[in-house]
Design an enzyme around this catalytic site. Sequence first.
Site, PDB file in Angstrom:
ATOM      1  N   GLU A 152      40.321  36.130  -1.017  1.00 19.99           N
ATOM      2  CA  GLU A 152      38.914  36.326  -0.657  1.00 19.99           C
ATOM      3  C   GLU A 152      38.083  35.103  -1.056  1.00 19.99           C
ATOM      4  O   GLU A 152      37.126  34.741  -0.373  1.00 19.99           O
ATOM      5  CB  GLU A 152      38.388  37.619  -1.316  1.00 19.99           C
ATOM      6  N   SER A 156      47.528  46.607  -1.365  1.00 19.13           N
ATOM      7  CA  SER A 156      47.686  48.050  -1.134  1.00 19.13           C
ATOM      8  C   SER A 156      48.717  48.704  -2.054  1.00 19.13           C
ATOM      9  O   SER A 156      49.428  49.616  -1.645  1.00 19.13           O
ATOM     10  CB  SER A 156      48.017  48.333   0.340  1.00 19.13           C
ATOM     11  N   ASN A 196      42.208  44.255 -10.394  1.00 19.39           N
ATOM     12  CA  ASN A 196      41.141  43.394  -9.889  1.00 19.39           C
ATOM     13  C   ASN A 196      40.106  44.294  -9.229  1.00 19.39           C
ATOM     14  O   ASN A 196      40.323  44.799  -8.146  1.00 19.39           O
ATOM     15  CB  ASN A 196      41.724  42.397  -8.873  1.00 19.39           C
ATOM     16  N   HIS A 219      42.116  33.632  -5.356  1.00 14.37           N
ATOM     17  CA  HIS A 219      42.289  34.875  -4.582  1.00 14.37           C
ATOM     18  C   HIS A 219      41.987  34.588  -3.108  1.00 14.37           C
ATOM     19  O   HIS A 219      41.114  33.783  -2.796  1.00 14.37           O
ATOM     20  CB  HIS A 219      41.356  35.960  -5.124  1.00 14.37           C
ATOM     21  N   GLY A 247      43.709  45.551   0.990  1.00 15.98           N
ATOM     22  CA  GLY A 247      42.643  46.479   1.381  1.00 15.98           C
ATOM     23  C   GLY A 247      42.884  47.161   2.715  1.00 15.98           C
ATOM     24  O   GLY A 247      41.984  47.774   3.273  1.00 15.98           O
ATOM     25  N   LYS A 306      37.241  43.482  -8.106  1.00  8.63           N
ATOM     26  CA  LYS A 306      36.417  42.802  -7.090  1.00  8.63           C
ATOM     27  C   LYS A 306      34.934  43.129  -7.352  1.00  8.63           C
ATOM     28  O   LYS A 306      34.559  43.293  -8.505  1.00  8.63           O
ATOM     29  CB  LYS A 306      36.874  43.197  -5.682  1.00  8.63           C
ATOM     30  N   GLU A 327      50.066  37.871  -2.712  1.00  5.49           N
ATOM     31  CA  GLU A 327      49.248  38.875  -2.036  1.00  5.49           C
ATOM     32  C   GLU A 327      49.149  38.530  -0.553  1.00  5.49           C
ATOM     33  O   GLU A 327      48.299  37.716  -0.160  1.00  5.49           O
ATOM     34  CB  GLU A 327      47.837  38.907  -2.639  1.00  5.49           C
TER      35      GLU A 327
HETATM   36  P1  13P Z   1      44.078  46.173  -2.604  1.00  6.64           P
HETATM   37  O1  13P Z   1      44.941  46.751  -3.694  1.00  6.64           O
HETATM   38  O2  13P Z   1      42.791  46.885  -2.437  1.00  6.64           O
HETATM   39  O3  13P Z   1      44.837  45.996  -1.332  1.00  6.64           O
HETATM   40  O4  13P Z   1      43.673  44.699  -3.103  1.00  6.64           O
HETATM   41  C1  13P Z   1      44.661  43.828  -3.516  1.00  6.64           C
HETATM   42  C2  13P Z   1      44.043  42.635  -4.133  1.00  6.64           C
HETATM   43  O5  13P Z   1      43.442  41.819  -3.461  1.00  6.64           O
HETATM   44  C3  13P Z   1      44.145  42.465  -5.589  1.00  6.64           C
HETATM   45  O6  13P Z   1      43.729  41.211  -5.995  1.00  6.64           O
END
Ligand code: 13P
Length: 256
Positions: A102, A216, A8, A100, A177, A10, A171
Site C-alpha cells: 500500500e 487474507s 498490521n 508495504h 484484503g 493499517k 504479501e
Molecule cells: P489482509 O490480511 O487484510 O489481507 O491484509 C494483509 C496485509 O496487507 C498485512 O500487511
Amino acid sequence: MKYLIAANWKMHKTVAETLEYLEIFLPSVKDLFAVDIMIAPPFTALASASIKLDAAKKEGEYNVFLGAQNMFYAEKGAYTGEISPLMLNELNVDYVIVGHSERRQIFGEKDNLINNKVFSAIEHGIRPILCVGETLEEREQGITLKVVENQIRKGLAGLGADIQFVDIAYEPVWAIGTGKNATPEQAEEVHRFIRSLINELSKGNDDKTRILYGGSVKPENARDLIKQPNINGFLVGSASLDPKKFYQIITEVLEV
Ligand code: 13P
C-alpha cells in the site's frame, strides 16, 4: 527459529479502540512464549499502546512486541508528516513494517527509499519487516519470482550478513484484503525462492530471518499455510483487527 505472528492494523483503531483491544487480547497471550507476537497500531495510538504494554509486562510475562507501520530514515529534519526512528525508539517500538504494497502503490515508495529505511531501522535497533509481493497482472505474466527477487535485491542491497536483523513478508498484492489467500503451494513456492535468495545474499546468515506470509490470513486458512516448511509466520491485516480472531490464528500456529 521462533515464528512471528504480526498484526498490521493499517488505518484502523483510535486510541480508545486500541486500549479496548489490548484489554481483551493481552490476557489471552499471557505466558505464551512459543511464538513472537507483534502488533502495529496506527502512529496516533502507538504511545498509548506502548504504555499499556509496559504496564502489562510489569504485572506478568508477555512475549508481545510493538511495531510501527512505517518510518522515515532520517533522525529529524524538514520532513512534514513523517516519523523518525528516534521517535519510535522513545516509544520502545521493536519492529517496523517497511515497503508495504500500500505504501508502494498509493504513496509511490520506491526500492531505494525502502532500502534507506531498512538500513536506518537496523541502525536504530528496530527490526524491519520488508514487504514484497507481485500484483495479479505480474502473476498472470508469469514474472512473480522476478518481481520478488528484484524487490528483495534492492530492498536489502548492501546489507550482507545484517540480513539476520530483518524479517521478510511475502504479501501477494492480489491476496491483500480480498479474502482470497494464496494457496499454501503458491505461497511455499515463493517462500522457498526467497529463502534461497536471502541465504545467498547474507552468505548463510539468514537463520534468524523469518519469512512471513500475508494476504487474507484468517483462522480458517492459517493451519494449512503454516504447515509449509518455508512459511515462518504471518503478517495479518483484517483478521488481526478482532482480538479473538487474531488469538485464534496464533493458536492455529501453536497447534501445528
Ligand atoms: P489482509 O490480511 O487484510 O489481507 O491484509 C494483509 C496485509 O496487507 C498485512 O500487511
